[in-house]
Design a protein around this motif. Structure first.
Motif, mmCIF file in Angstrom:
data_model
loop_
_atom_site.group_PDB
_atom_site.id
_atom_site.type_symbol
_atom_site.label_atom_id
_atom_site.label_comp_id
_atom_site.label_asym_id
_atom_site.label_seq_id
_atom_site.Cartn_x
_atom_site.Cartn_y
_atom_site.Cartn_z
ATOM 1 N N UNK A 3 28.946 37.782 30.596
ATOM 2 C CA UNK A 3 28.531 37.466 31.959
ATOM 3 C C UNK A 3 28.640 35.967 32.160
ATOM 4 N N UNK A 4 29.402 35.548 33.145
ATOM 5 C CA UNK A 4 29.555 34.127 33.446
ATOM 6 C C UNK A 4 29.190 33.871 34.903
ATOM 7 N N UNK A 5 28.170 33.054 35.108
ATOM 8 C CA UNK A 5 27.811 32.688 36.468
ATOM 9 C C UNK A 5 28.807 31.660 36.991
ATOM 10 N N UNK A 6 29.171 31.727 38.268
ATOM 11 C CA UNK A 6 30.166 30.804 38.824
ATOM 12 C C UNK A 6 29.820 29.336 38.589
ATOM 13 N N UNK A 7 30.758 28.615 37.960
ATOM 14 C CA UNK A 7 30.696 27.161 37.803
ATOM 15 C C UNK A 7 29.572 26.673 36.886
ATOM 16 N N UNK A 8 28.958 27.561 36.119
ATOM 17 C CA UNK A 8 27.870 27.153 35.242
ATOM 18 C C UNK A 8 28.353 26.822 33.831
ATOM 19 N N UNK A 9 29.396 27.495 33.372
ATOM 20 C CA UNK A 9 29.849 27.389 31.999
ATOM 21 C C UNK A 9 31.259 26.794 31.965
ATOM 22 N N UNK A 10 31.523 25.825 31.077
ATOM 23 C CA UNK A 10 32.887 25.268 30.987
ATOM 24 C C UNK A 10 33.958 26.327 30.775
ATOM 25 N N UNK A 11 33.620 27.421 30.083
ATOM 26 C CA UNK A 11 34.596 28.480 29.868
ATOM 27 C C UNK A 11 35.028 29.128 31.180
ATOM 28 N N UNK A 12 34.132 29.095 32.166
ATOM 29 C CA UNK A 12 34.463 29.661 33.471
ATOM 30 C C UNK A 12 35.692 28.964 34.050
ATOM 31 N N UNK A 13 35.769 27.643 33.869
ATOM 32 C CA UNK A 13 36.891 26.878 34.421
ATOM 33 C C UNK A 13 38.163 27.119 33.604
ATOM 34 N N UNK A 14 38.011 27.360 32.312
ATOM 35 C CA UNK A 14 39.180 27.705 31.492
ATOM 36 C C UNK A 14 39.787 29.016 31.975
ATOM 37 N N UNK A 15 38.929 30.021 32.181
ATOM 38 C CA UNK A 15 39.405 31.306 32.697
ATOM 39 C C UNK A 15 40.027 31.141 34.082
ATOM 40 N N UNK A 16 39.417 30.286 34.902
ATOM 41 C CA UNK A 16 39.926 30.061 36.261
ATOM 42 C C UNK A 16 41.346 29.509 36.245
ATOM 43 N N UNK A 17 41.560 28.465 35.448
ATOM 44 C CA UNK A 17 42.876 27.821 35.406
ATOM 45 C C UNK A 17 43.945 28.824 34.953
ATOM 46 N N UNK A 18 43.623 29.584 33.917
ATOM 47 C CA UNK A 18 44.584 30.580 33.413
ATOM 48 C C UNK A 18 44.882 31.638 34.476
ATOM 49 N N UNK A 19 43.825 32.116 35.133
ATOM 50 C CA UNK A 19 43.992 33.193 36.110
ATOM 51 C C UNK A 19 44.726 32.734 37.360
ATOM 52 N N UNK A 20 44.525 31.485 37.760
ATOM 53 C CA UNK A 20 45.086 31.014 39.030
ATOM 54 C C UNK A 20 46.495 30.447 38.899
ATOM 55 N N UNK A 21 46.978 30.262 37.689
ATOM 56 C CA UNK A 21 48.322 29.690 37.512
ATOM 57 C C UNK A 21 49.408 30.480 38.248
ATOM 58 N N UNK A 22 49.470 31.815 38.142
ATOM 59 C CA UNK A 22 50.496 32.556 38.893
ATOM 60 C C UNK A 22 50.396 32.342 40.406
ATOM 61 N N UNK A 23 49.172 32.264 40.926
ATOM 62 C CA UNK A 23 48.990 32.028 42.364
ATOM 63 C C UNK A 23 49.523 30.662 42.737
ATOM 64 N N UNK A 24 49.218 29.655 41.910
ATOM 65 C CA UNK A 24 49.661 28.293 42.196
ATOM 66 C C UNK A 24 51.184 28.190 42.151
ATOM 67 N N UNK A 25 51.798 28.815 41.152
ATOM 68 C CA UNK A 25 53.265 28.789 41.039
ATOM 69 C C UNK A 25 53.909 29.484 42.238
ATOM 70 N N UNK A 26 53.350 30.629 42.633
ATOM 71 C CA UNK A 26 53.882 31.354 43.788
ATOM 72 C C UNK A 26 53.742 30.526 45.062
ATOM 73 N N UNK A 27 52.606 29.870 45.241
ATOM 74 C CA UNK A 27 52.383 29.045 46.431
ATOM 75 C C UNK A 27 53.397 27.898 46.494
ATOM 76 N N UNK A 28 53.673 27.291 45.351
ATOM 77 C CA UNK A 28 54.641 26.193 45.321
ATOM 78 C C UNK A 28 56.050 26.673 45.652
ATOM 79 N N UNK A 29 56.284 27.972 45.487
ATOM 80 C CA UNK A 29 57.590 28.559 45.822
ATOM 81 C C UNK A 29 57.583 29.208 47.209
ATOM 82 N N UNK A 30 56.494 28.991 47.955
ATOM 83 C CA UNK A 30 56.408 29.512 49.314
ATOM 84 C C UNK A 30 56.163 31.000 49.399
ATOM 85 N N UNK A 31 55.486 31.559 48.381
ATOM 86 C CA UNK A 31 55.224 32.999 48.361
ATOM 87 C C UNK A 31 53.728 33.278 48.266
#
Length: 402
Positions: A3-31
């Protein structure tokens, strides 16, 4: 399950960066990757409301089903017949779960079984949709988009409170890579600033300083310089902690292509209490202004219940901040906090009218501005002392000692 509360644990941000990478790459390609965004949202909601918080997850599911069905039912019924009592019933039904969650601890001494992290902000969103359907601003009901709006995970725990139409425009817009690069630049800045606020400054004020000044204020009892120190330290902790959360939420939203509005804009540089509320927790302030204050004032004027515009405004302020006080909790210090701010704004209005009428008597320069900021800052910090409940604790401590 962890259980990870939003923005409370440094691991939360590690998971965030990994999870959001495909979204960021797609956005940079206009998708757009709406399907993937939905999966990510579900995963992070599971992290926040799974594991030991499973009961909150069940409450969230039941709440969301209830609110989406309610908003949809009101939308479809209003297309056939627009009656005030139906609108009022929809609004009341939308806020009933929140009322139960707020009242239960005061009445029964334990949290409500239907409570979960972020229920207030979801309720504000649902009520907002009902009101905008009533106004005709929302012209179609999309259950899926409503779910995306209500369950947008970066803001679910602590806001900011977005508006449905603004969110819808961002969600459906095909991203412009150049525009997204600008959002990415702001997102990184906001996230790093959030780390400074939340994990450094809030830690210094809240974890290192606050327990000590609290202990000293209690040991001295009554009014002392330690109580004054507590007032300032608590105010700084409250600001940096909450502003840090808000910066995280805005930054992560930007990474996903959603321009969630800012929540704070240098509130302690306000020159009066009205300006302070235009800078502090802005999305909440503007929500209360648009959906409670303005509608109440309009209702009073339309029904001709009062004629004096100043009196109408004052009734609006008292109602607005009393509701805000009760929303924080059913304790005397939250209610006094609300009344305190209502009185402060009423007095501010009196002063601004007097100053405008006698503007030749009052110079306007750097010194007077700094003086106004200093006075406003102390008025606000004293309100936070009330809000903290420490005065109640201090009074109880003194009674026990005697």
């Amino acid at each position: 399950m962890i259980n990870l509360q939003p923005y409370e644990n440094p691991m939360y941000f590690v998971y965030l960066v990994i999870a959001l990478l495909p979204i960021m790459i797609a956005m940079l390609r206009g998708k757009q990757l709406h399907w993937y965004q939905t999966i990510v949202s579900f995963a992070f909601l599971l992290l926040a409301f799974g594991g030991v918080k499973w009961h909150e997850g069940i409450a969230l599911i039941g709440y969301i089903i209830f609110e989406v069905v309610l908003v949809g039912a009101y939308f479809h019924y209003r297309q056939r017949e627009n009656q005030t009592w139906i609108f009022c019933s929809a609004v009341i039904l939308a806020i009933i779960p929140l009322v139960i969650v707020k009242v239960t601890p005061a009445v029964y001494g334990h949290p409500s079984l239907i409570g979960f992290l972020g229920i207030s902000y979801l309720t504000f969103k649902a009520v907002q949709m009902v009101m905008e359907i009533r106004d005709g601003a929302i012209k179609e009901f999309d259950p899926w988009l409503t779910l995306q709006f209500l369950l947008f995970f970066p803001t679910i725990s602590s806001g900011p409170i977005d508006r449905y139409r603004r969110f819808k425009a961002d969600y459906e817009r095909v991203p412009n890579p150049q525009k997204y690069l600008q959002l990415l630049d702001k997102a990184v800045w906001y996230i790093f600033l959030g780390f400074l606020y939340k994990f450094l400054l809030a830690y210094v004020f809240g974890t290192l300083m606050l327990p000590y000044v609290s202990k000293m204020a209690l040991s001295y009892g009554g009014i002392s310089w330690w109580l004054v120190a507590y007032m300032y330290v608590y105010s700084m902790d409250l600001f940096f902690d909450f502003a840090g959360y808000s910066l995280f939420a805005v930054g992560i939203s930007y990474l996903m292509g959603i321009e969630t509005p800012m929540n704070f804009n240098r509130p302690f540089s306000a020159v009066n209490i009205k300006e302070f509320w235009n800078r502090w927790h802005m999305t909440l302030s503007f929500w209360f202004r648009d959906y409670i204050y303005m509608r109440l004032v309009f209702f009073i004027m339309k029904k001709k219940l009062m004629k004096n515009r100043i009196a109408i405004a004052n009734v609006g302020y008292l109602t607005l901040f009393l509701i805000m006080g009760f929303w924080h909790g059913l304790t005397w210090y939250y209610i006094v906090y609300g009344l305190y701010h209502a009185l402060a704004i009423i007095l501010c209005d009196v002063w601004l009218r007097y100053k405008k009428k006698h503007k030749d008597k009052f110079p306007s320069n750097r010194f007077t501005k700094l003086l106004a900021i200093f006075i406003t800052f102390n008025v606000v910090c004293f309100s936070f002392l009330i809000f903290s409940g420490f005065l109640d604790k201090l009074l109880f401590h003194n009674i026990i000692l005697r």
